[in-house]
Scaffold this active site. Structure first.
Site, PDB file in Angstrom:
ATOM      1  N   GLY A  12      -3.896   5.354  -7.828  1.00 48.73           N
ATOM      2  CA  GLY A  12      -3.405   6.224  -9.006  1.00 48.73           C
ATOM      3  C   GLY A  12      -3.607   7.861  -9.020  1.00 48.73           C
ATOM      4  O   GLY A  12      -3.585   8.365 -10.055  1.00 48.73           O
ATOM      5  N   LEU A  91       3.624  -1.505  -5.685  1.00 48.13           N
ATOM      6  CA  LEU A  91       3.984  -2.010  -4.435  1.00 48.13           C
ATOM      7  C   LEU A  91       4.975  -3.419  -4.725  1.00 48.13           C
ATOM      8  O   LEU A  91       4.947  -4.194  -3.769  1.00 48.13           O
ATOM      9  CB  LEU A  91       2.737  -2.215  -3.537  1.00 48.13           C
ATOM     10  CG  LEU A  91       2.313  -0.824  -3.095  1.00 48.13           C
ATOM     11  CD1 LEU A  91       0.888  -0.960  -2.354  1.00 48.13           C
ATOM     12  CD2 LEU A  91       3.205   0.255  -2.864  1.00 48.13           C
ATOM     13  N   ILE A  94      10.945  -4.163  -7.753  1.00 43.90           N
ATOM     14  CA  ILE A  94      11.397  -4.239  -9.260  1.00 43.90           C
ATOM     15  C   ILE A  94      12.707  -5.142  -9.200  1.00 43.90           C
ATOM     16  O   ILE A  94      13.674  -5.166  -8.739  1.00 43.90           O
ATOM     17  CB  ILE A  94      12.020  -2.772  -9.633  1.00 43.90           C
ATOM     18  CG1 ILE A  94      11.029  -1.865  -9.697  1.00 43.90           C
ATOM     19  CG2 ILE A  94      12.574  -2.912 -11.092  1.00 43.90           C
ATOM     20  CD1 ILE A  94       9.881  -2.014 -10.612  1.00 43.90           C
ATOM     21  N   HIS A 110       8.062   8.006  -2.529  1.00 39.46           N
ATOM     22  CA  HIS A 110       7.886   7.583  -1.506  1.00 39.46           C
ATOM     23  C   HIS A 110       7.287   8.461  -0.373  1.00 39.46           C
ATOM     24  O   HIS A 110       7.944   9.559  -0.383  1.00 39.46           O
ATOM     25  CB  HIS A 110       9.337   6.840  -0.952  1.00 39.46           C
ATOM     26  CG  HIS A 110       9.073   5.843   0.451  1.00 39.46           C
ATOM     27  ND1 HIS A 110       8.366   4.792   0.361  1.00 39.46           N
ATOM     28  CD2 HIS A 110       9.352   6.495   1.742  1.00 39.46           C
ATOM     29  CE1 HIS A 110       8.281   4.774   1.626  1.00 39.46           C
ATOM     30  NE2 HIS A 110       8.798   5.537   2.531  1.00 39.46           N
ATOM     31  N   ASP A 151      14.355   1.539  -1.432  1.00 35.15           N
ATOM     32  CA  ASP A 151      14.129   3.006  -1.207  1.00 35.15           C
ATOM     33  C   ASP A 151      15.477   3.508  -0.900  1.00 35.15           C
ATOM     34  O   ASP A 151      15.924   4.344   0.072  1.00 35.15           O
ATOM     35  CB  ASP A 151      13.100   3.310   0.111  1.00 35.15           C
ATOM     36  CG  ASP A 151      11.900   2.870  -0.268  1.00 35.15           C
ATOM     37  OD1 ASP A 151      11.429   2.949  -1.372  1.00 35.15           O
ATOM     38  OD2 ASP A 151      11.209   2.433   0.770  1.00 35.15           O
ATOM     39  N   GLU A 181       3.760  15.086  -2.714  1.00 29.59           N
ATOM     40  CA  GLU A 181       3.889  13.968  -3.862  1.00 29.59           C
ATOM     41  C   GLU A 181       3.204  14.293  -5.104  1.00 29.59           C
ATOM     42  O   GLU A 181       4.057  14.265  -6.311  1.00 29.59           O
ATOM     43  CB  GLU A 181       3.007  12.621  -3.582  1.00 29.59           C
ATOM     44  CG  GLU A 181       3.585  12.022  -1.990  1.00 29.59           C
ATOM     45  CD  GLU A 181       3.015  10.672  -1.998  1.00 29.59           C
ATOM     46  OE1 GLU A 181       2.738   9.899  -3.043  1.00 29.59           O
ATOM     47  OE2 GLU A 181       2.668  10.563  -0.847  1.00 29.59           O
TER      48      GLU A 181
HETATM   49  C1  GAR Z   1       1.316   6.864  -2.369  1.00 31.65           C
HETATM   50  O1  GAR Z   1       1.600   7.594  -1.501  1.00 31.65           O
HETATM   51  C2  GAR Z   1       2.810   6.631  -2.690  1.00 31.65           C
HETATM   52  O2  GAR Z   1       3.536   7.675  -2.391  1.00 31.65           O
HETATM   53  C3  GAR Z   1       2.871   5.251  -1.874  1.00 31.65           C
HETATM   54  O3  GAR Z   1       1.733   4.790  -2.329  1.00 31.65           O
HETATM   55  C4  GAR Z   1       0.501   5.660  -2.460  1.00 31.65           C
HETATM   56  C5  GAR Z   1      -0.018   5.260  -3.803  1.00 31.65           C
HETATM   57  O4  GAR Z   1      -1.106   6.362  -3.983  1.00 31.65           O
HETATM   58  N1  GAR Z   1       4.130   4.671  -2.517  1.00 31.65           N
HETATM   59  C6  GAR Z   1       4.709   3.889  -1.610  1.00 31.65           C
HETATM   60  O5  GAR Z   1       4.290   3.630  -0.435  1.00 31.65           O
HETATM   61  C7  GAR Z   1       6.038   2.895  -2.128  1.00 31.65           C
HETATM   62  N2  GAR Z   1       6.725   2.565  -1.178  1.00 31.65           N
HETATM   63  P1  GAR Z   1      -1.667   6.394  -5.465  1.00 31.65           P
HETATM   64  O6  GAR Z   1      -2.078   5.106  -6.103  1.00 31.65           O
HETATM   65  O7  GAR Z   1      -3.057   7.504  -5.053  1.00 31.65           O
HETATM   66  O8  GAR Z   1      -0.916   7.278  -6.334  1.00 31.65           O
END
Ligand code: GAR
Length: 197
Positions: A12, A91, A94, A110, A151, A181
């Site tokens: 998160g 992950l 949807i 992403h 995606d 991000e």
């Molecule tokens: C993040 O890097 C996000 O971009 C990625 O998972 C991580 C979650 O980190 N999402 C994907 O790969 C979706 N395909 P977080 O829980 O620390 O925000």
């Protein structure tokens, strides 16, 4: 006020970036009404509780079939009466029914420059492992609307980040999180919350 639910599966840090940006006044006109996780152990749930945000678990493990899980997820989201769903490291795919009911009201972050290193099997650290394996000199992050594909939805923002000599997947992941991000996702929410219709 834009009513937002954030969906998570793990640590998160993107959720935290959104919370911090709202507190700092960088994201306005936005209320985080709930954090929904498919994983009861996700630290993101703790971040929600610490910030007085409803923390909800809807786990596939609690349902006999995928359809039942999908229905429960949609029912929960509908009950929250939200304007926008933010996938912040969520992950789970949807359900199509939810994509249709919330068309252009679900966004995802992403950790690559879509259309590179995205789609089935590309999530979290795996994205950065693949980028380093390919030897790309630039990677980054993308915020996009969610459609029926993986995606494939309309791109909102992208930010390129250089790959550096000696990068490991973990180092690259951290740089992309910090420099791309954690900025792009709050910026996208702020844009949606303040756009003239
Ligand atoms: C993040 O890097 C996000 O971009 C990625 O998972 C991580 C979650 O980190 N999402 C994907 O790969 C979706 N395909 P977080 O829980 O620390 O925000």
């Amino acid at each position: 006020m834009l009513r937002v639910a954030v969906m998570v599966s793990g640590g998160g840090t993107n959720l935290q970036a959104i919370i911090d940006a709202i507190k700092a006044g960088e994201v306005t006109n936005t209320e985080l009404v709930a954090v929904i996780s498919n994983n009861a152990d996700a630290y993101a749930l703790e971040r929600a509780r610490q910030n007085g945000i409803e923390a909800v678990v809807v786990s596939p493990k609690s349902y006999e079939t995928r359809d039942e899980f999908n229905d429960a997820l949609l029912e929960k989201v509908n009950s929250l009466n939200v304007d926008l769903i933010v996938l912040a490291g969520f992950l789970v795919k949807i359900p199509e029914k939810m994509v249709h009911e919330y068309s252009h009201r679900i966004i995802n972050i992403h950790p690559s420059l879509i259309p590179s290193f995205c789609g089935k099997g590309y999530y979290g650290l795996k994205v950065h492992e693949a980028a380093l394996e390919k030897g790309v000199k630039v990677s980054g992050a993308t915020v996009h609307y969610v459609d029926e594909g993986m995606d494939t939805g309309e791109i909102i923002f992208q930010k390129a980040i250089e790959v550096e000599d000696g990068d490991t997947p973990e180092i690259l992941q951290r740089r992309i999180m910090e420099q791309a991000e954690w900025k792009l996702l709050p910026a996208a929410i702020n844009m949606i919350a303040n756009k003239e219709n």
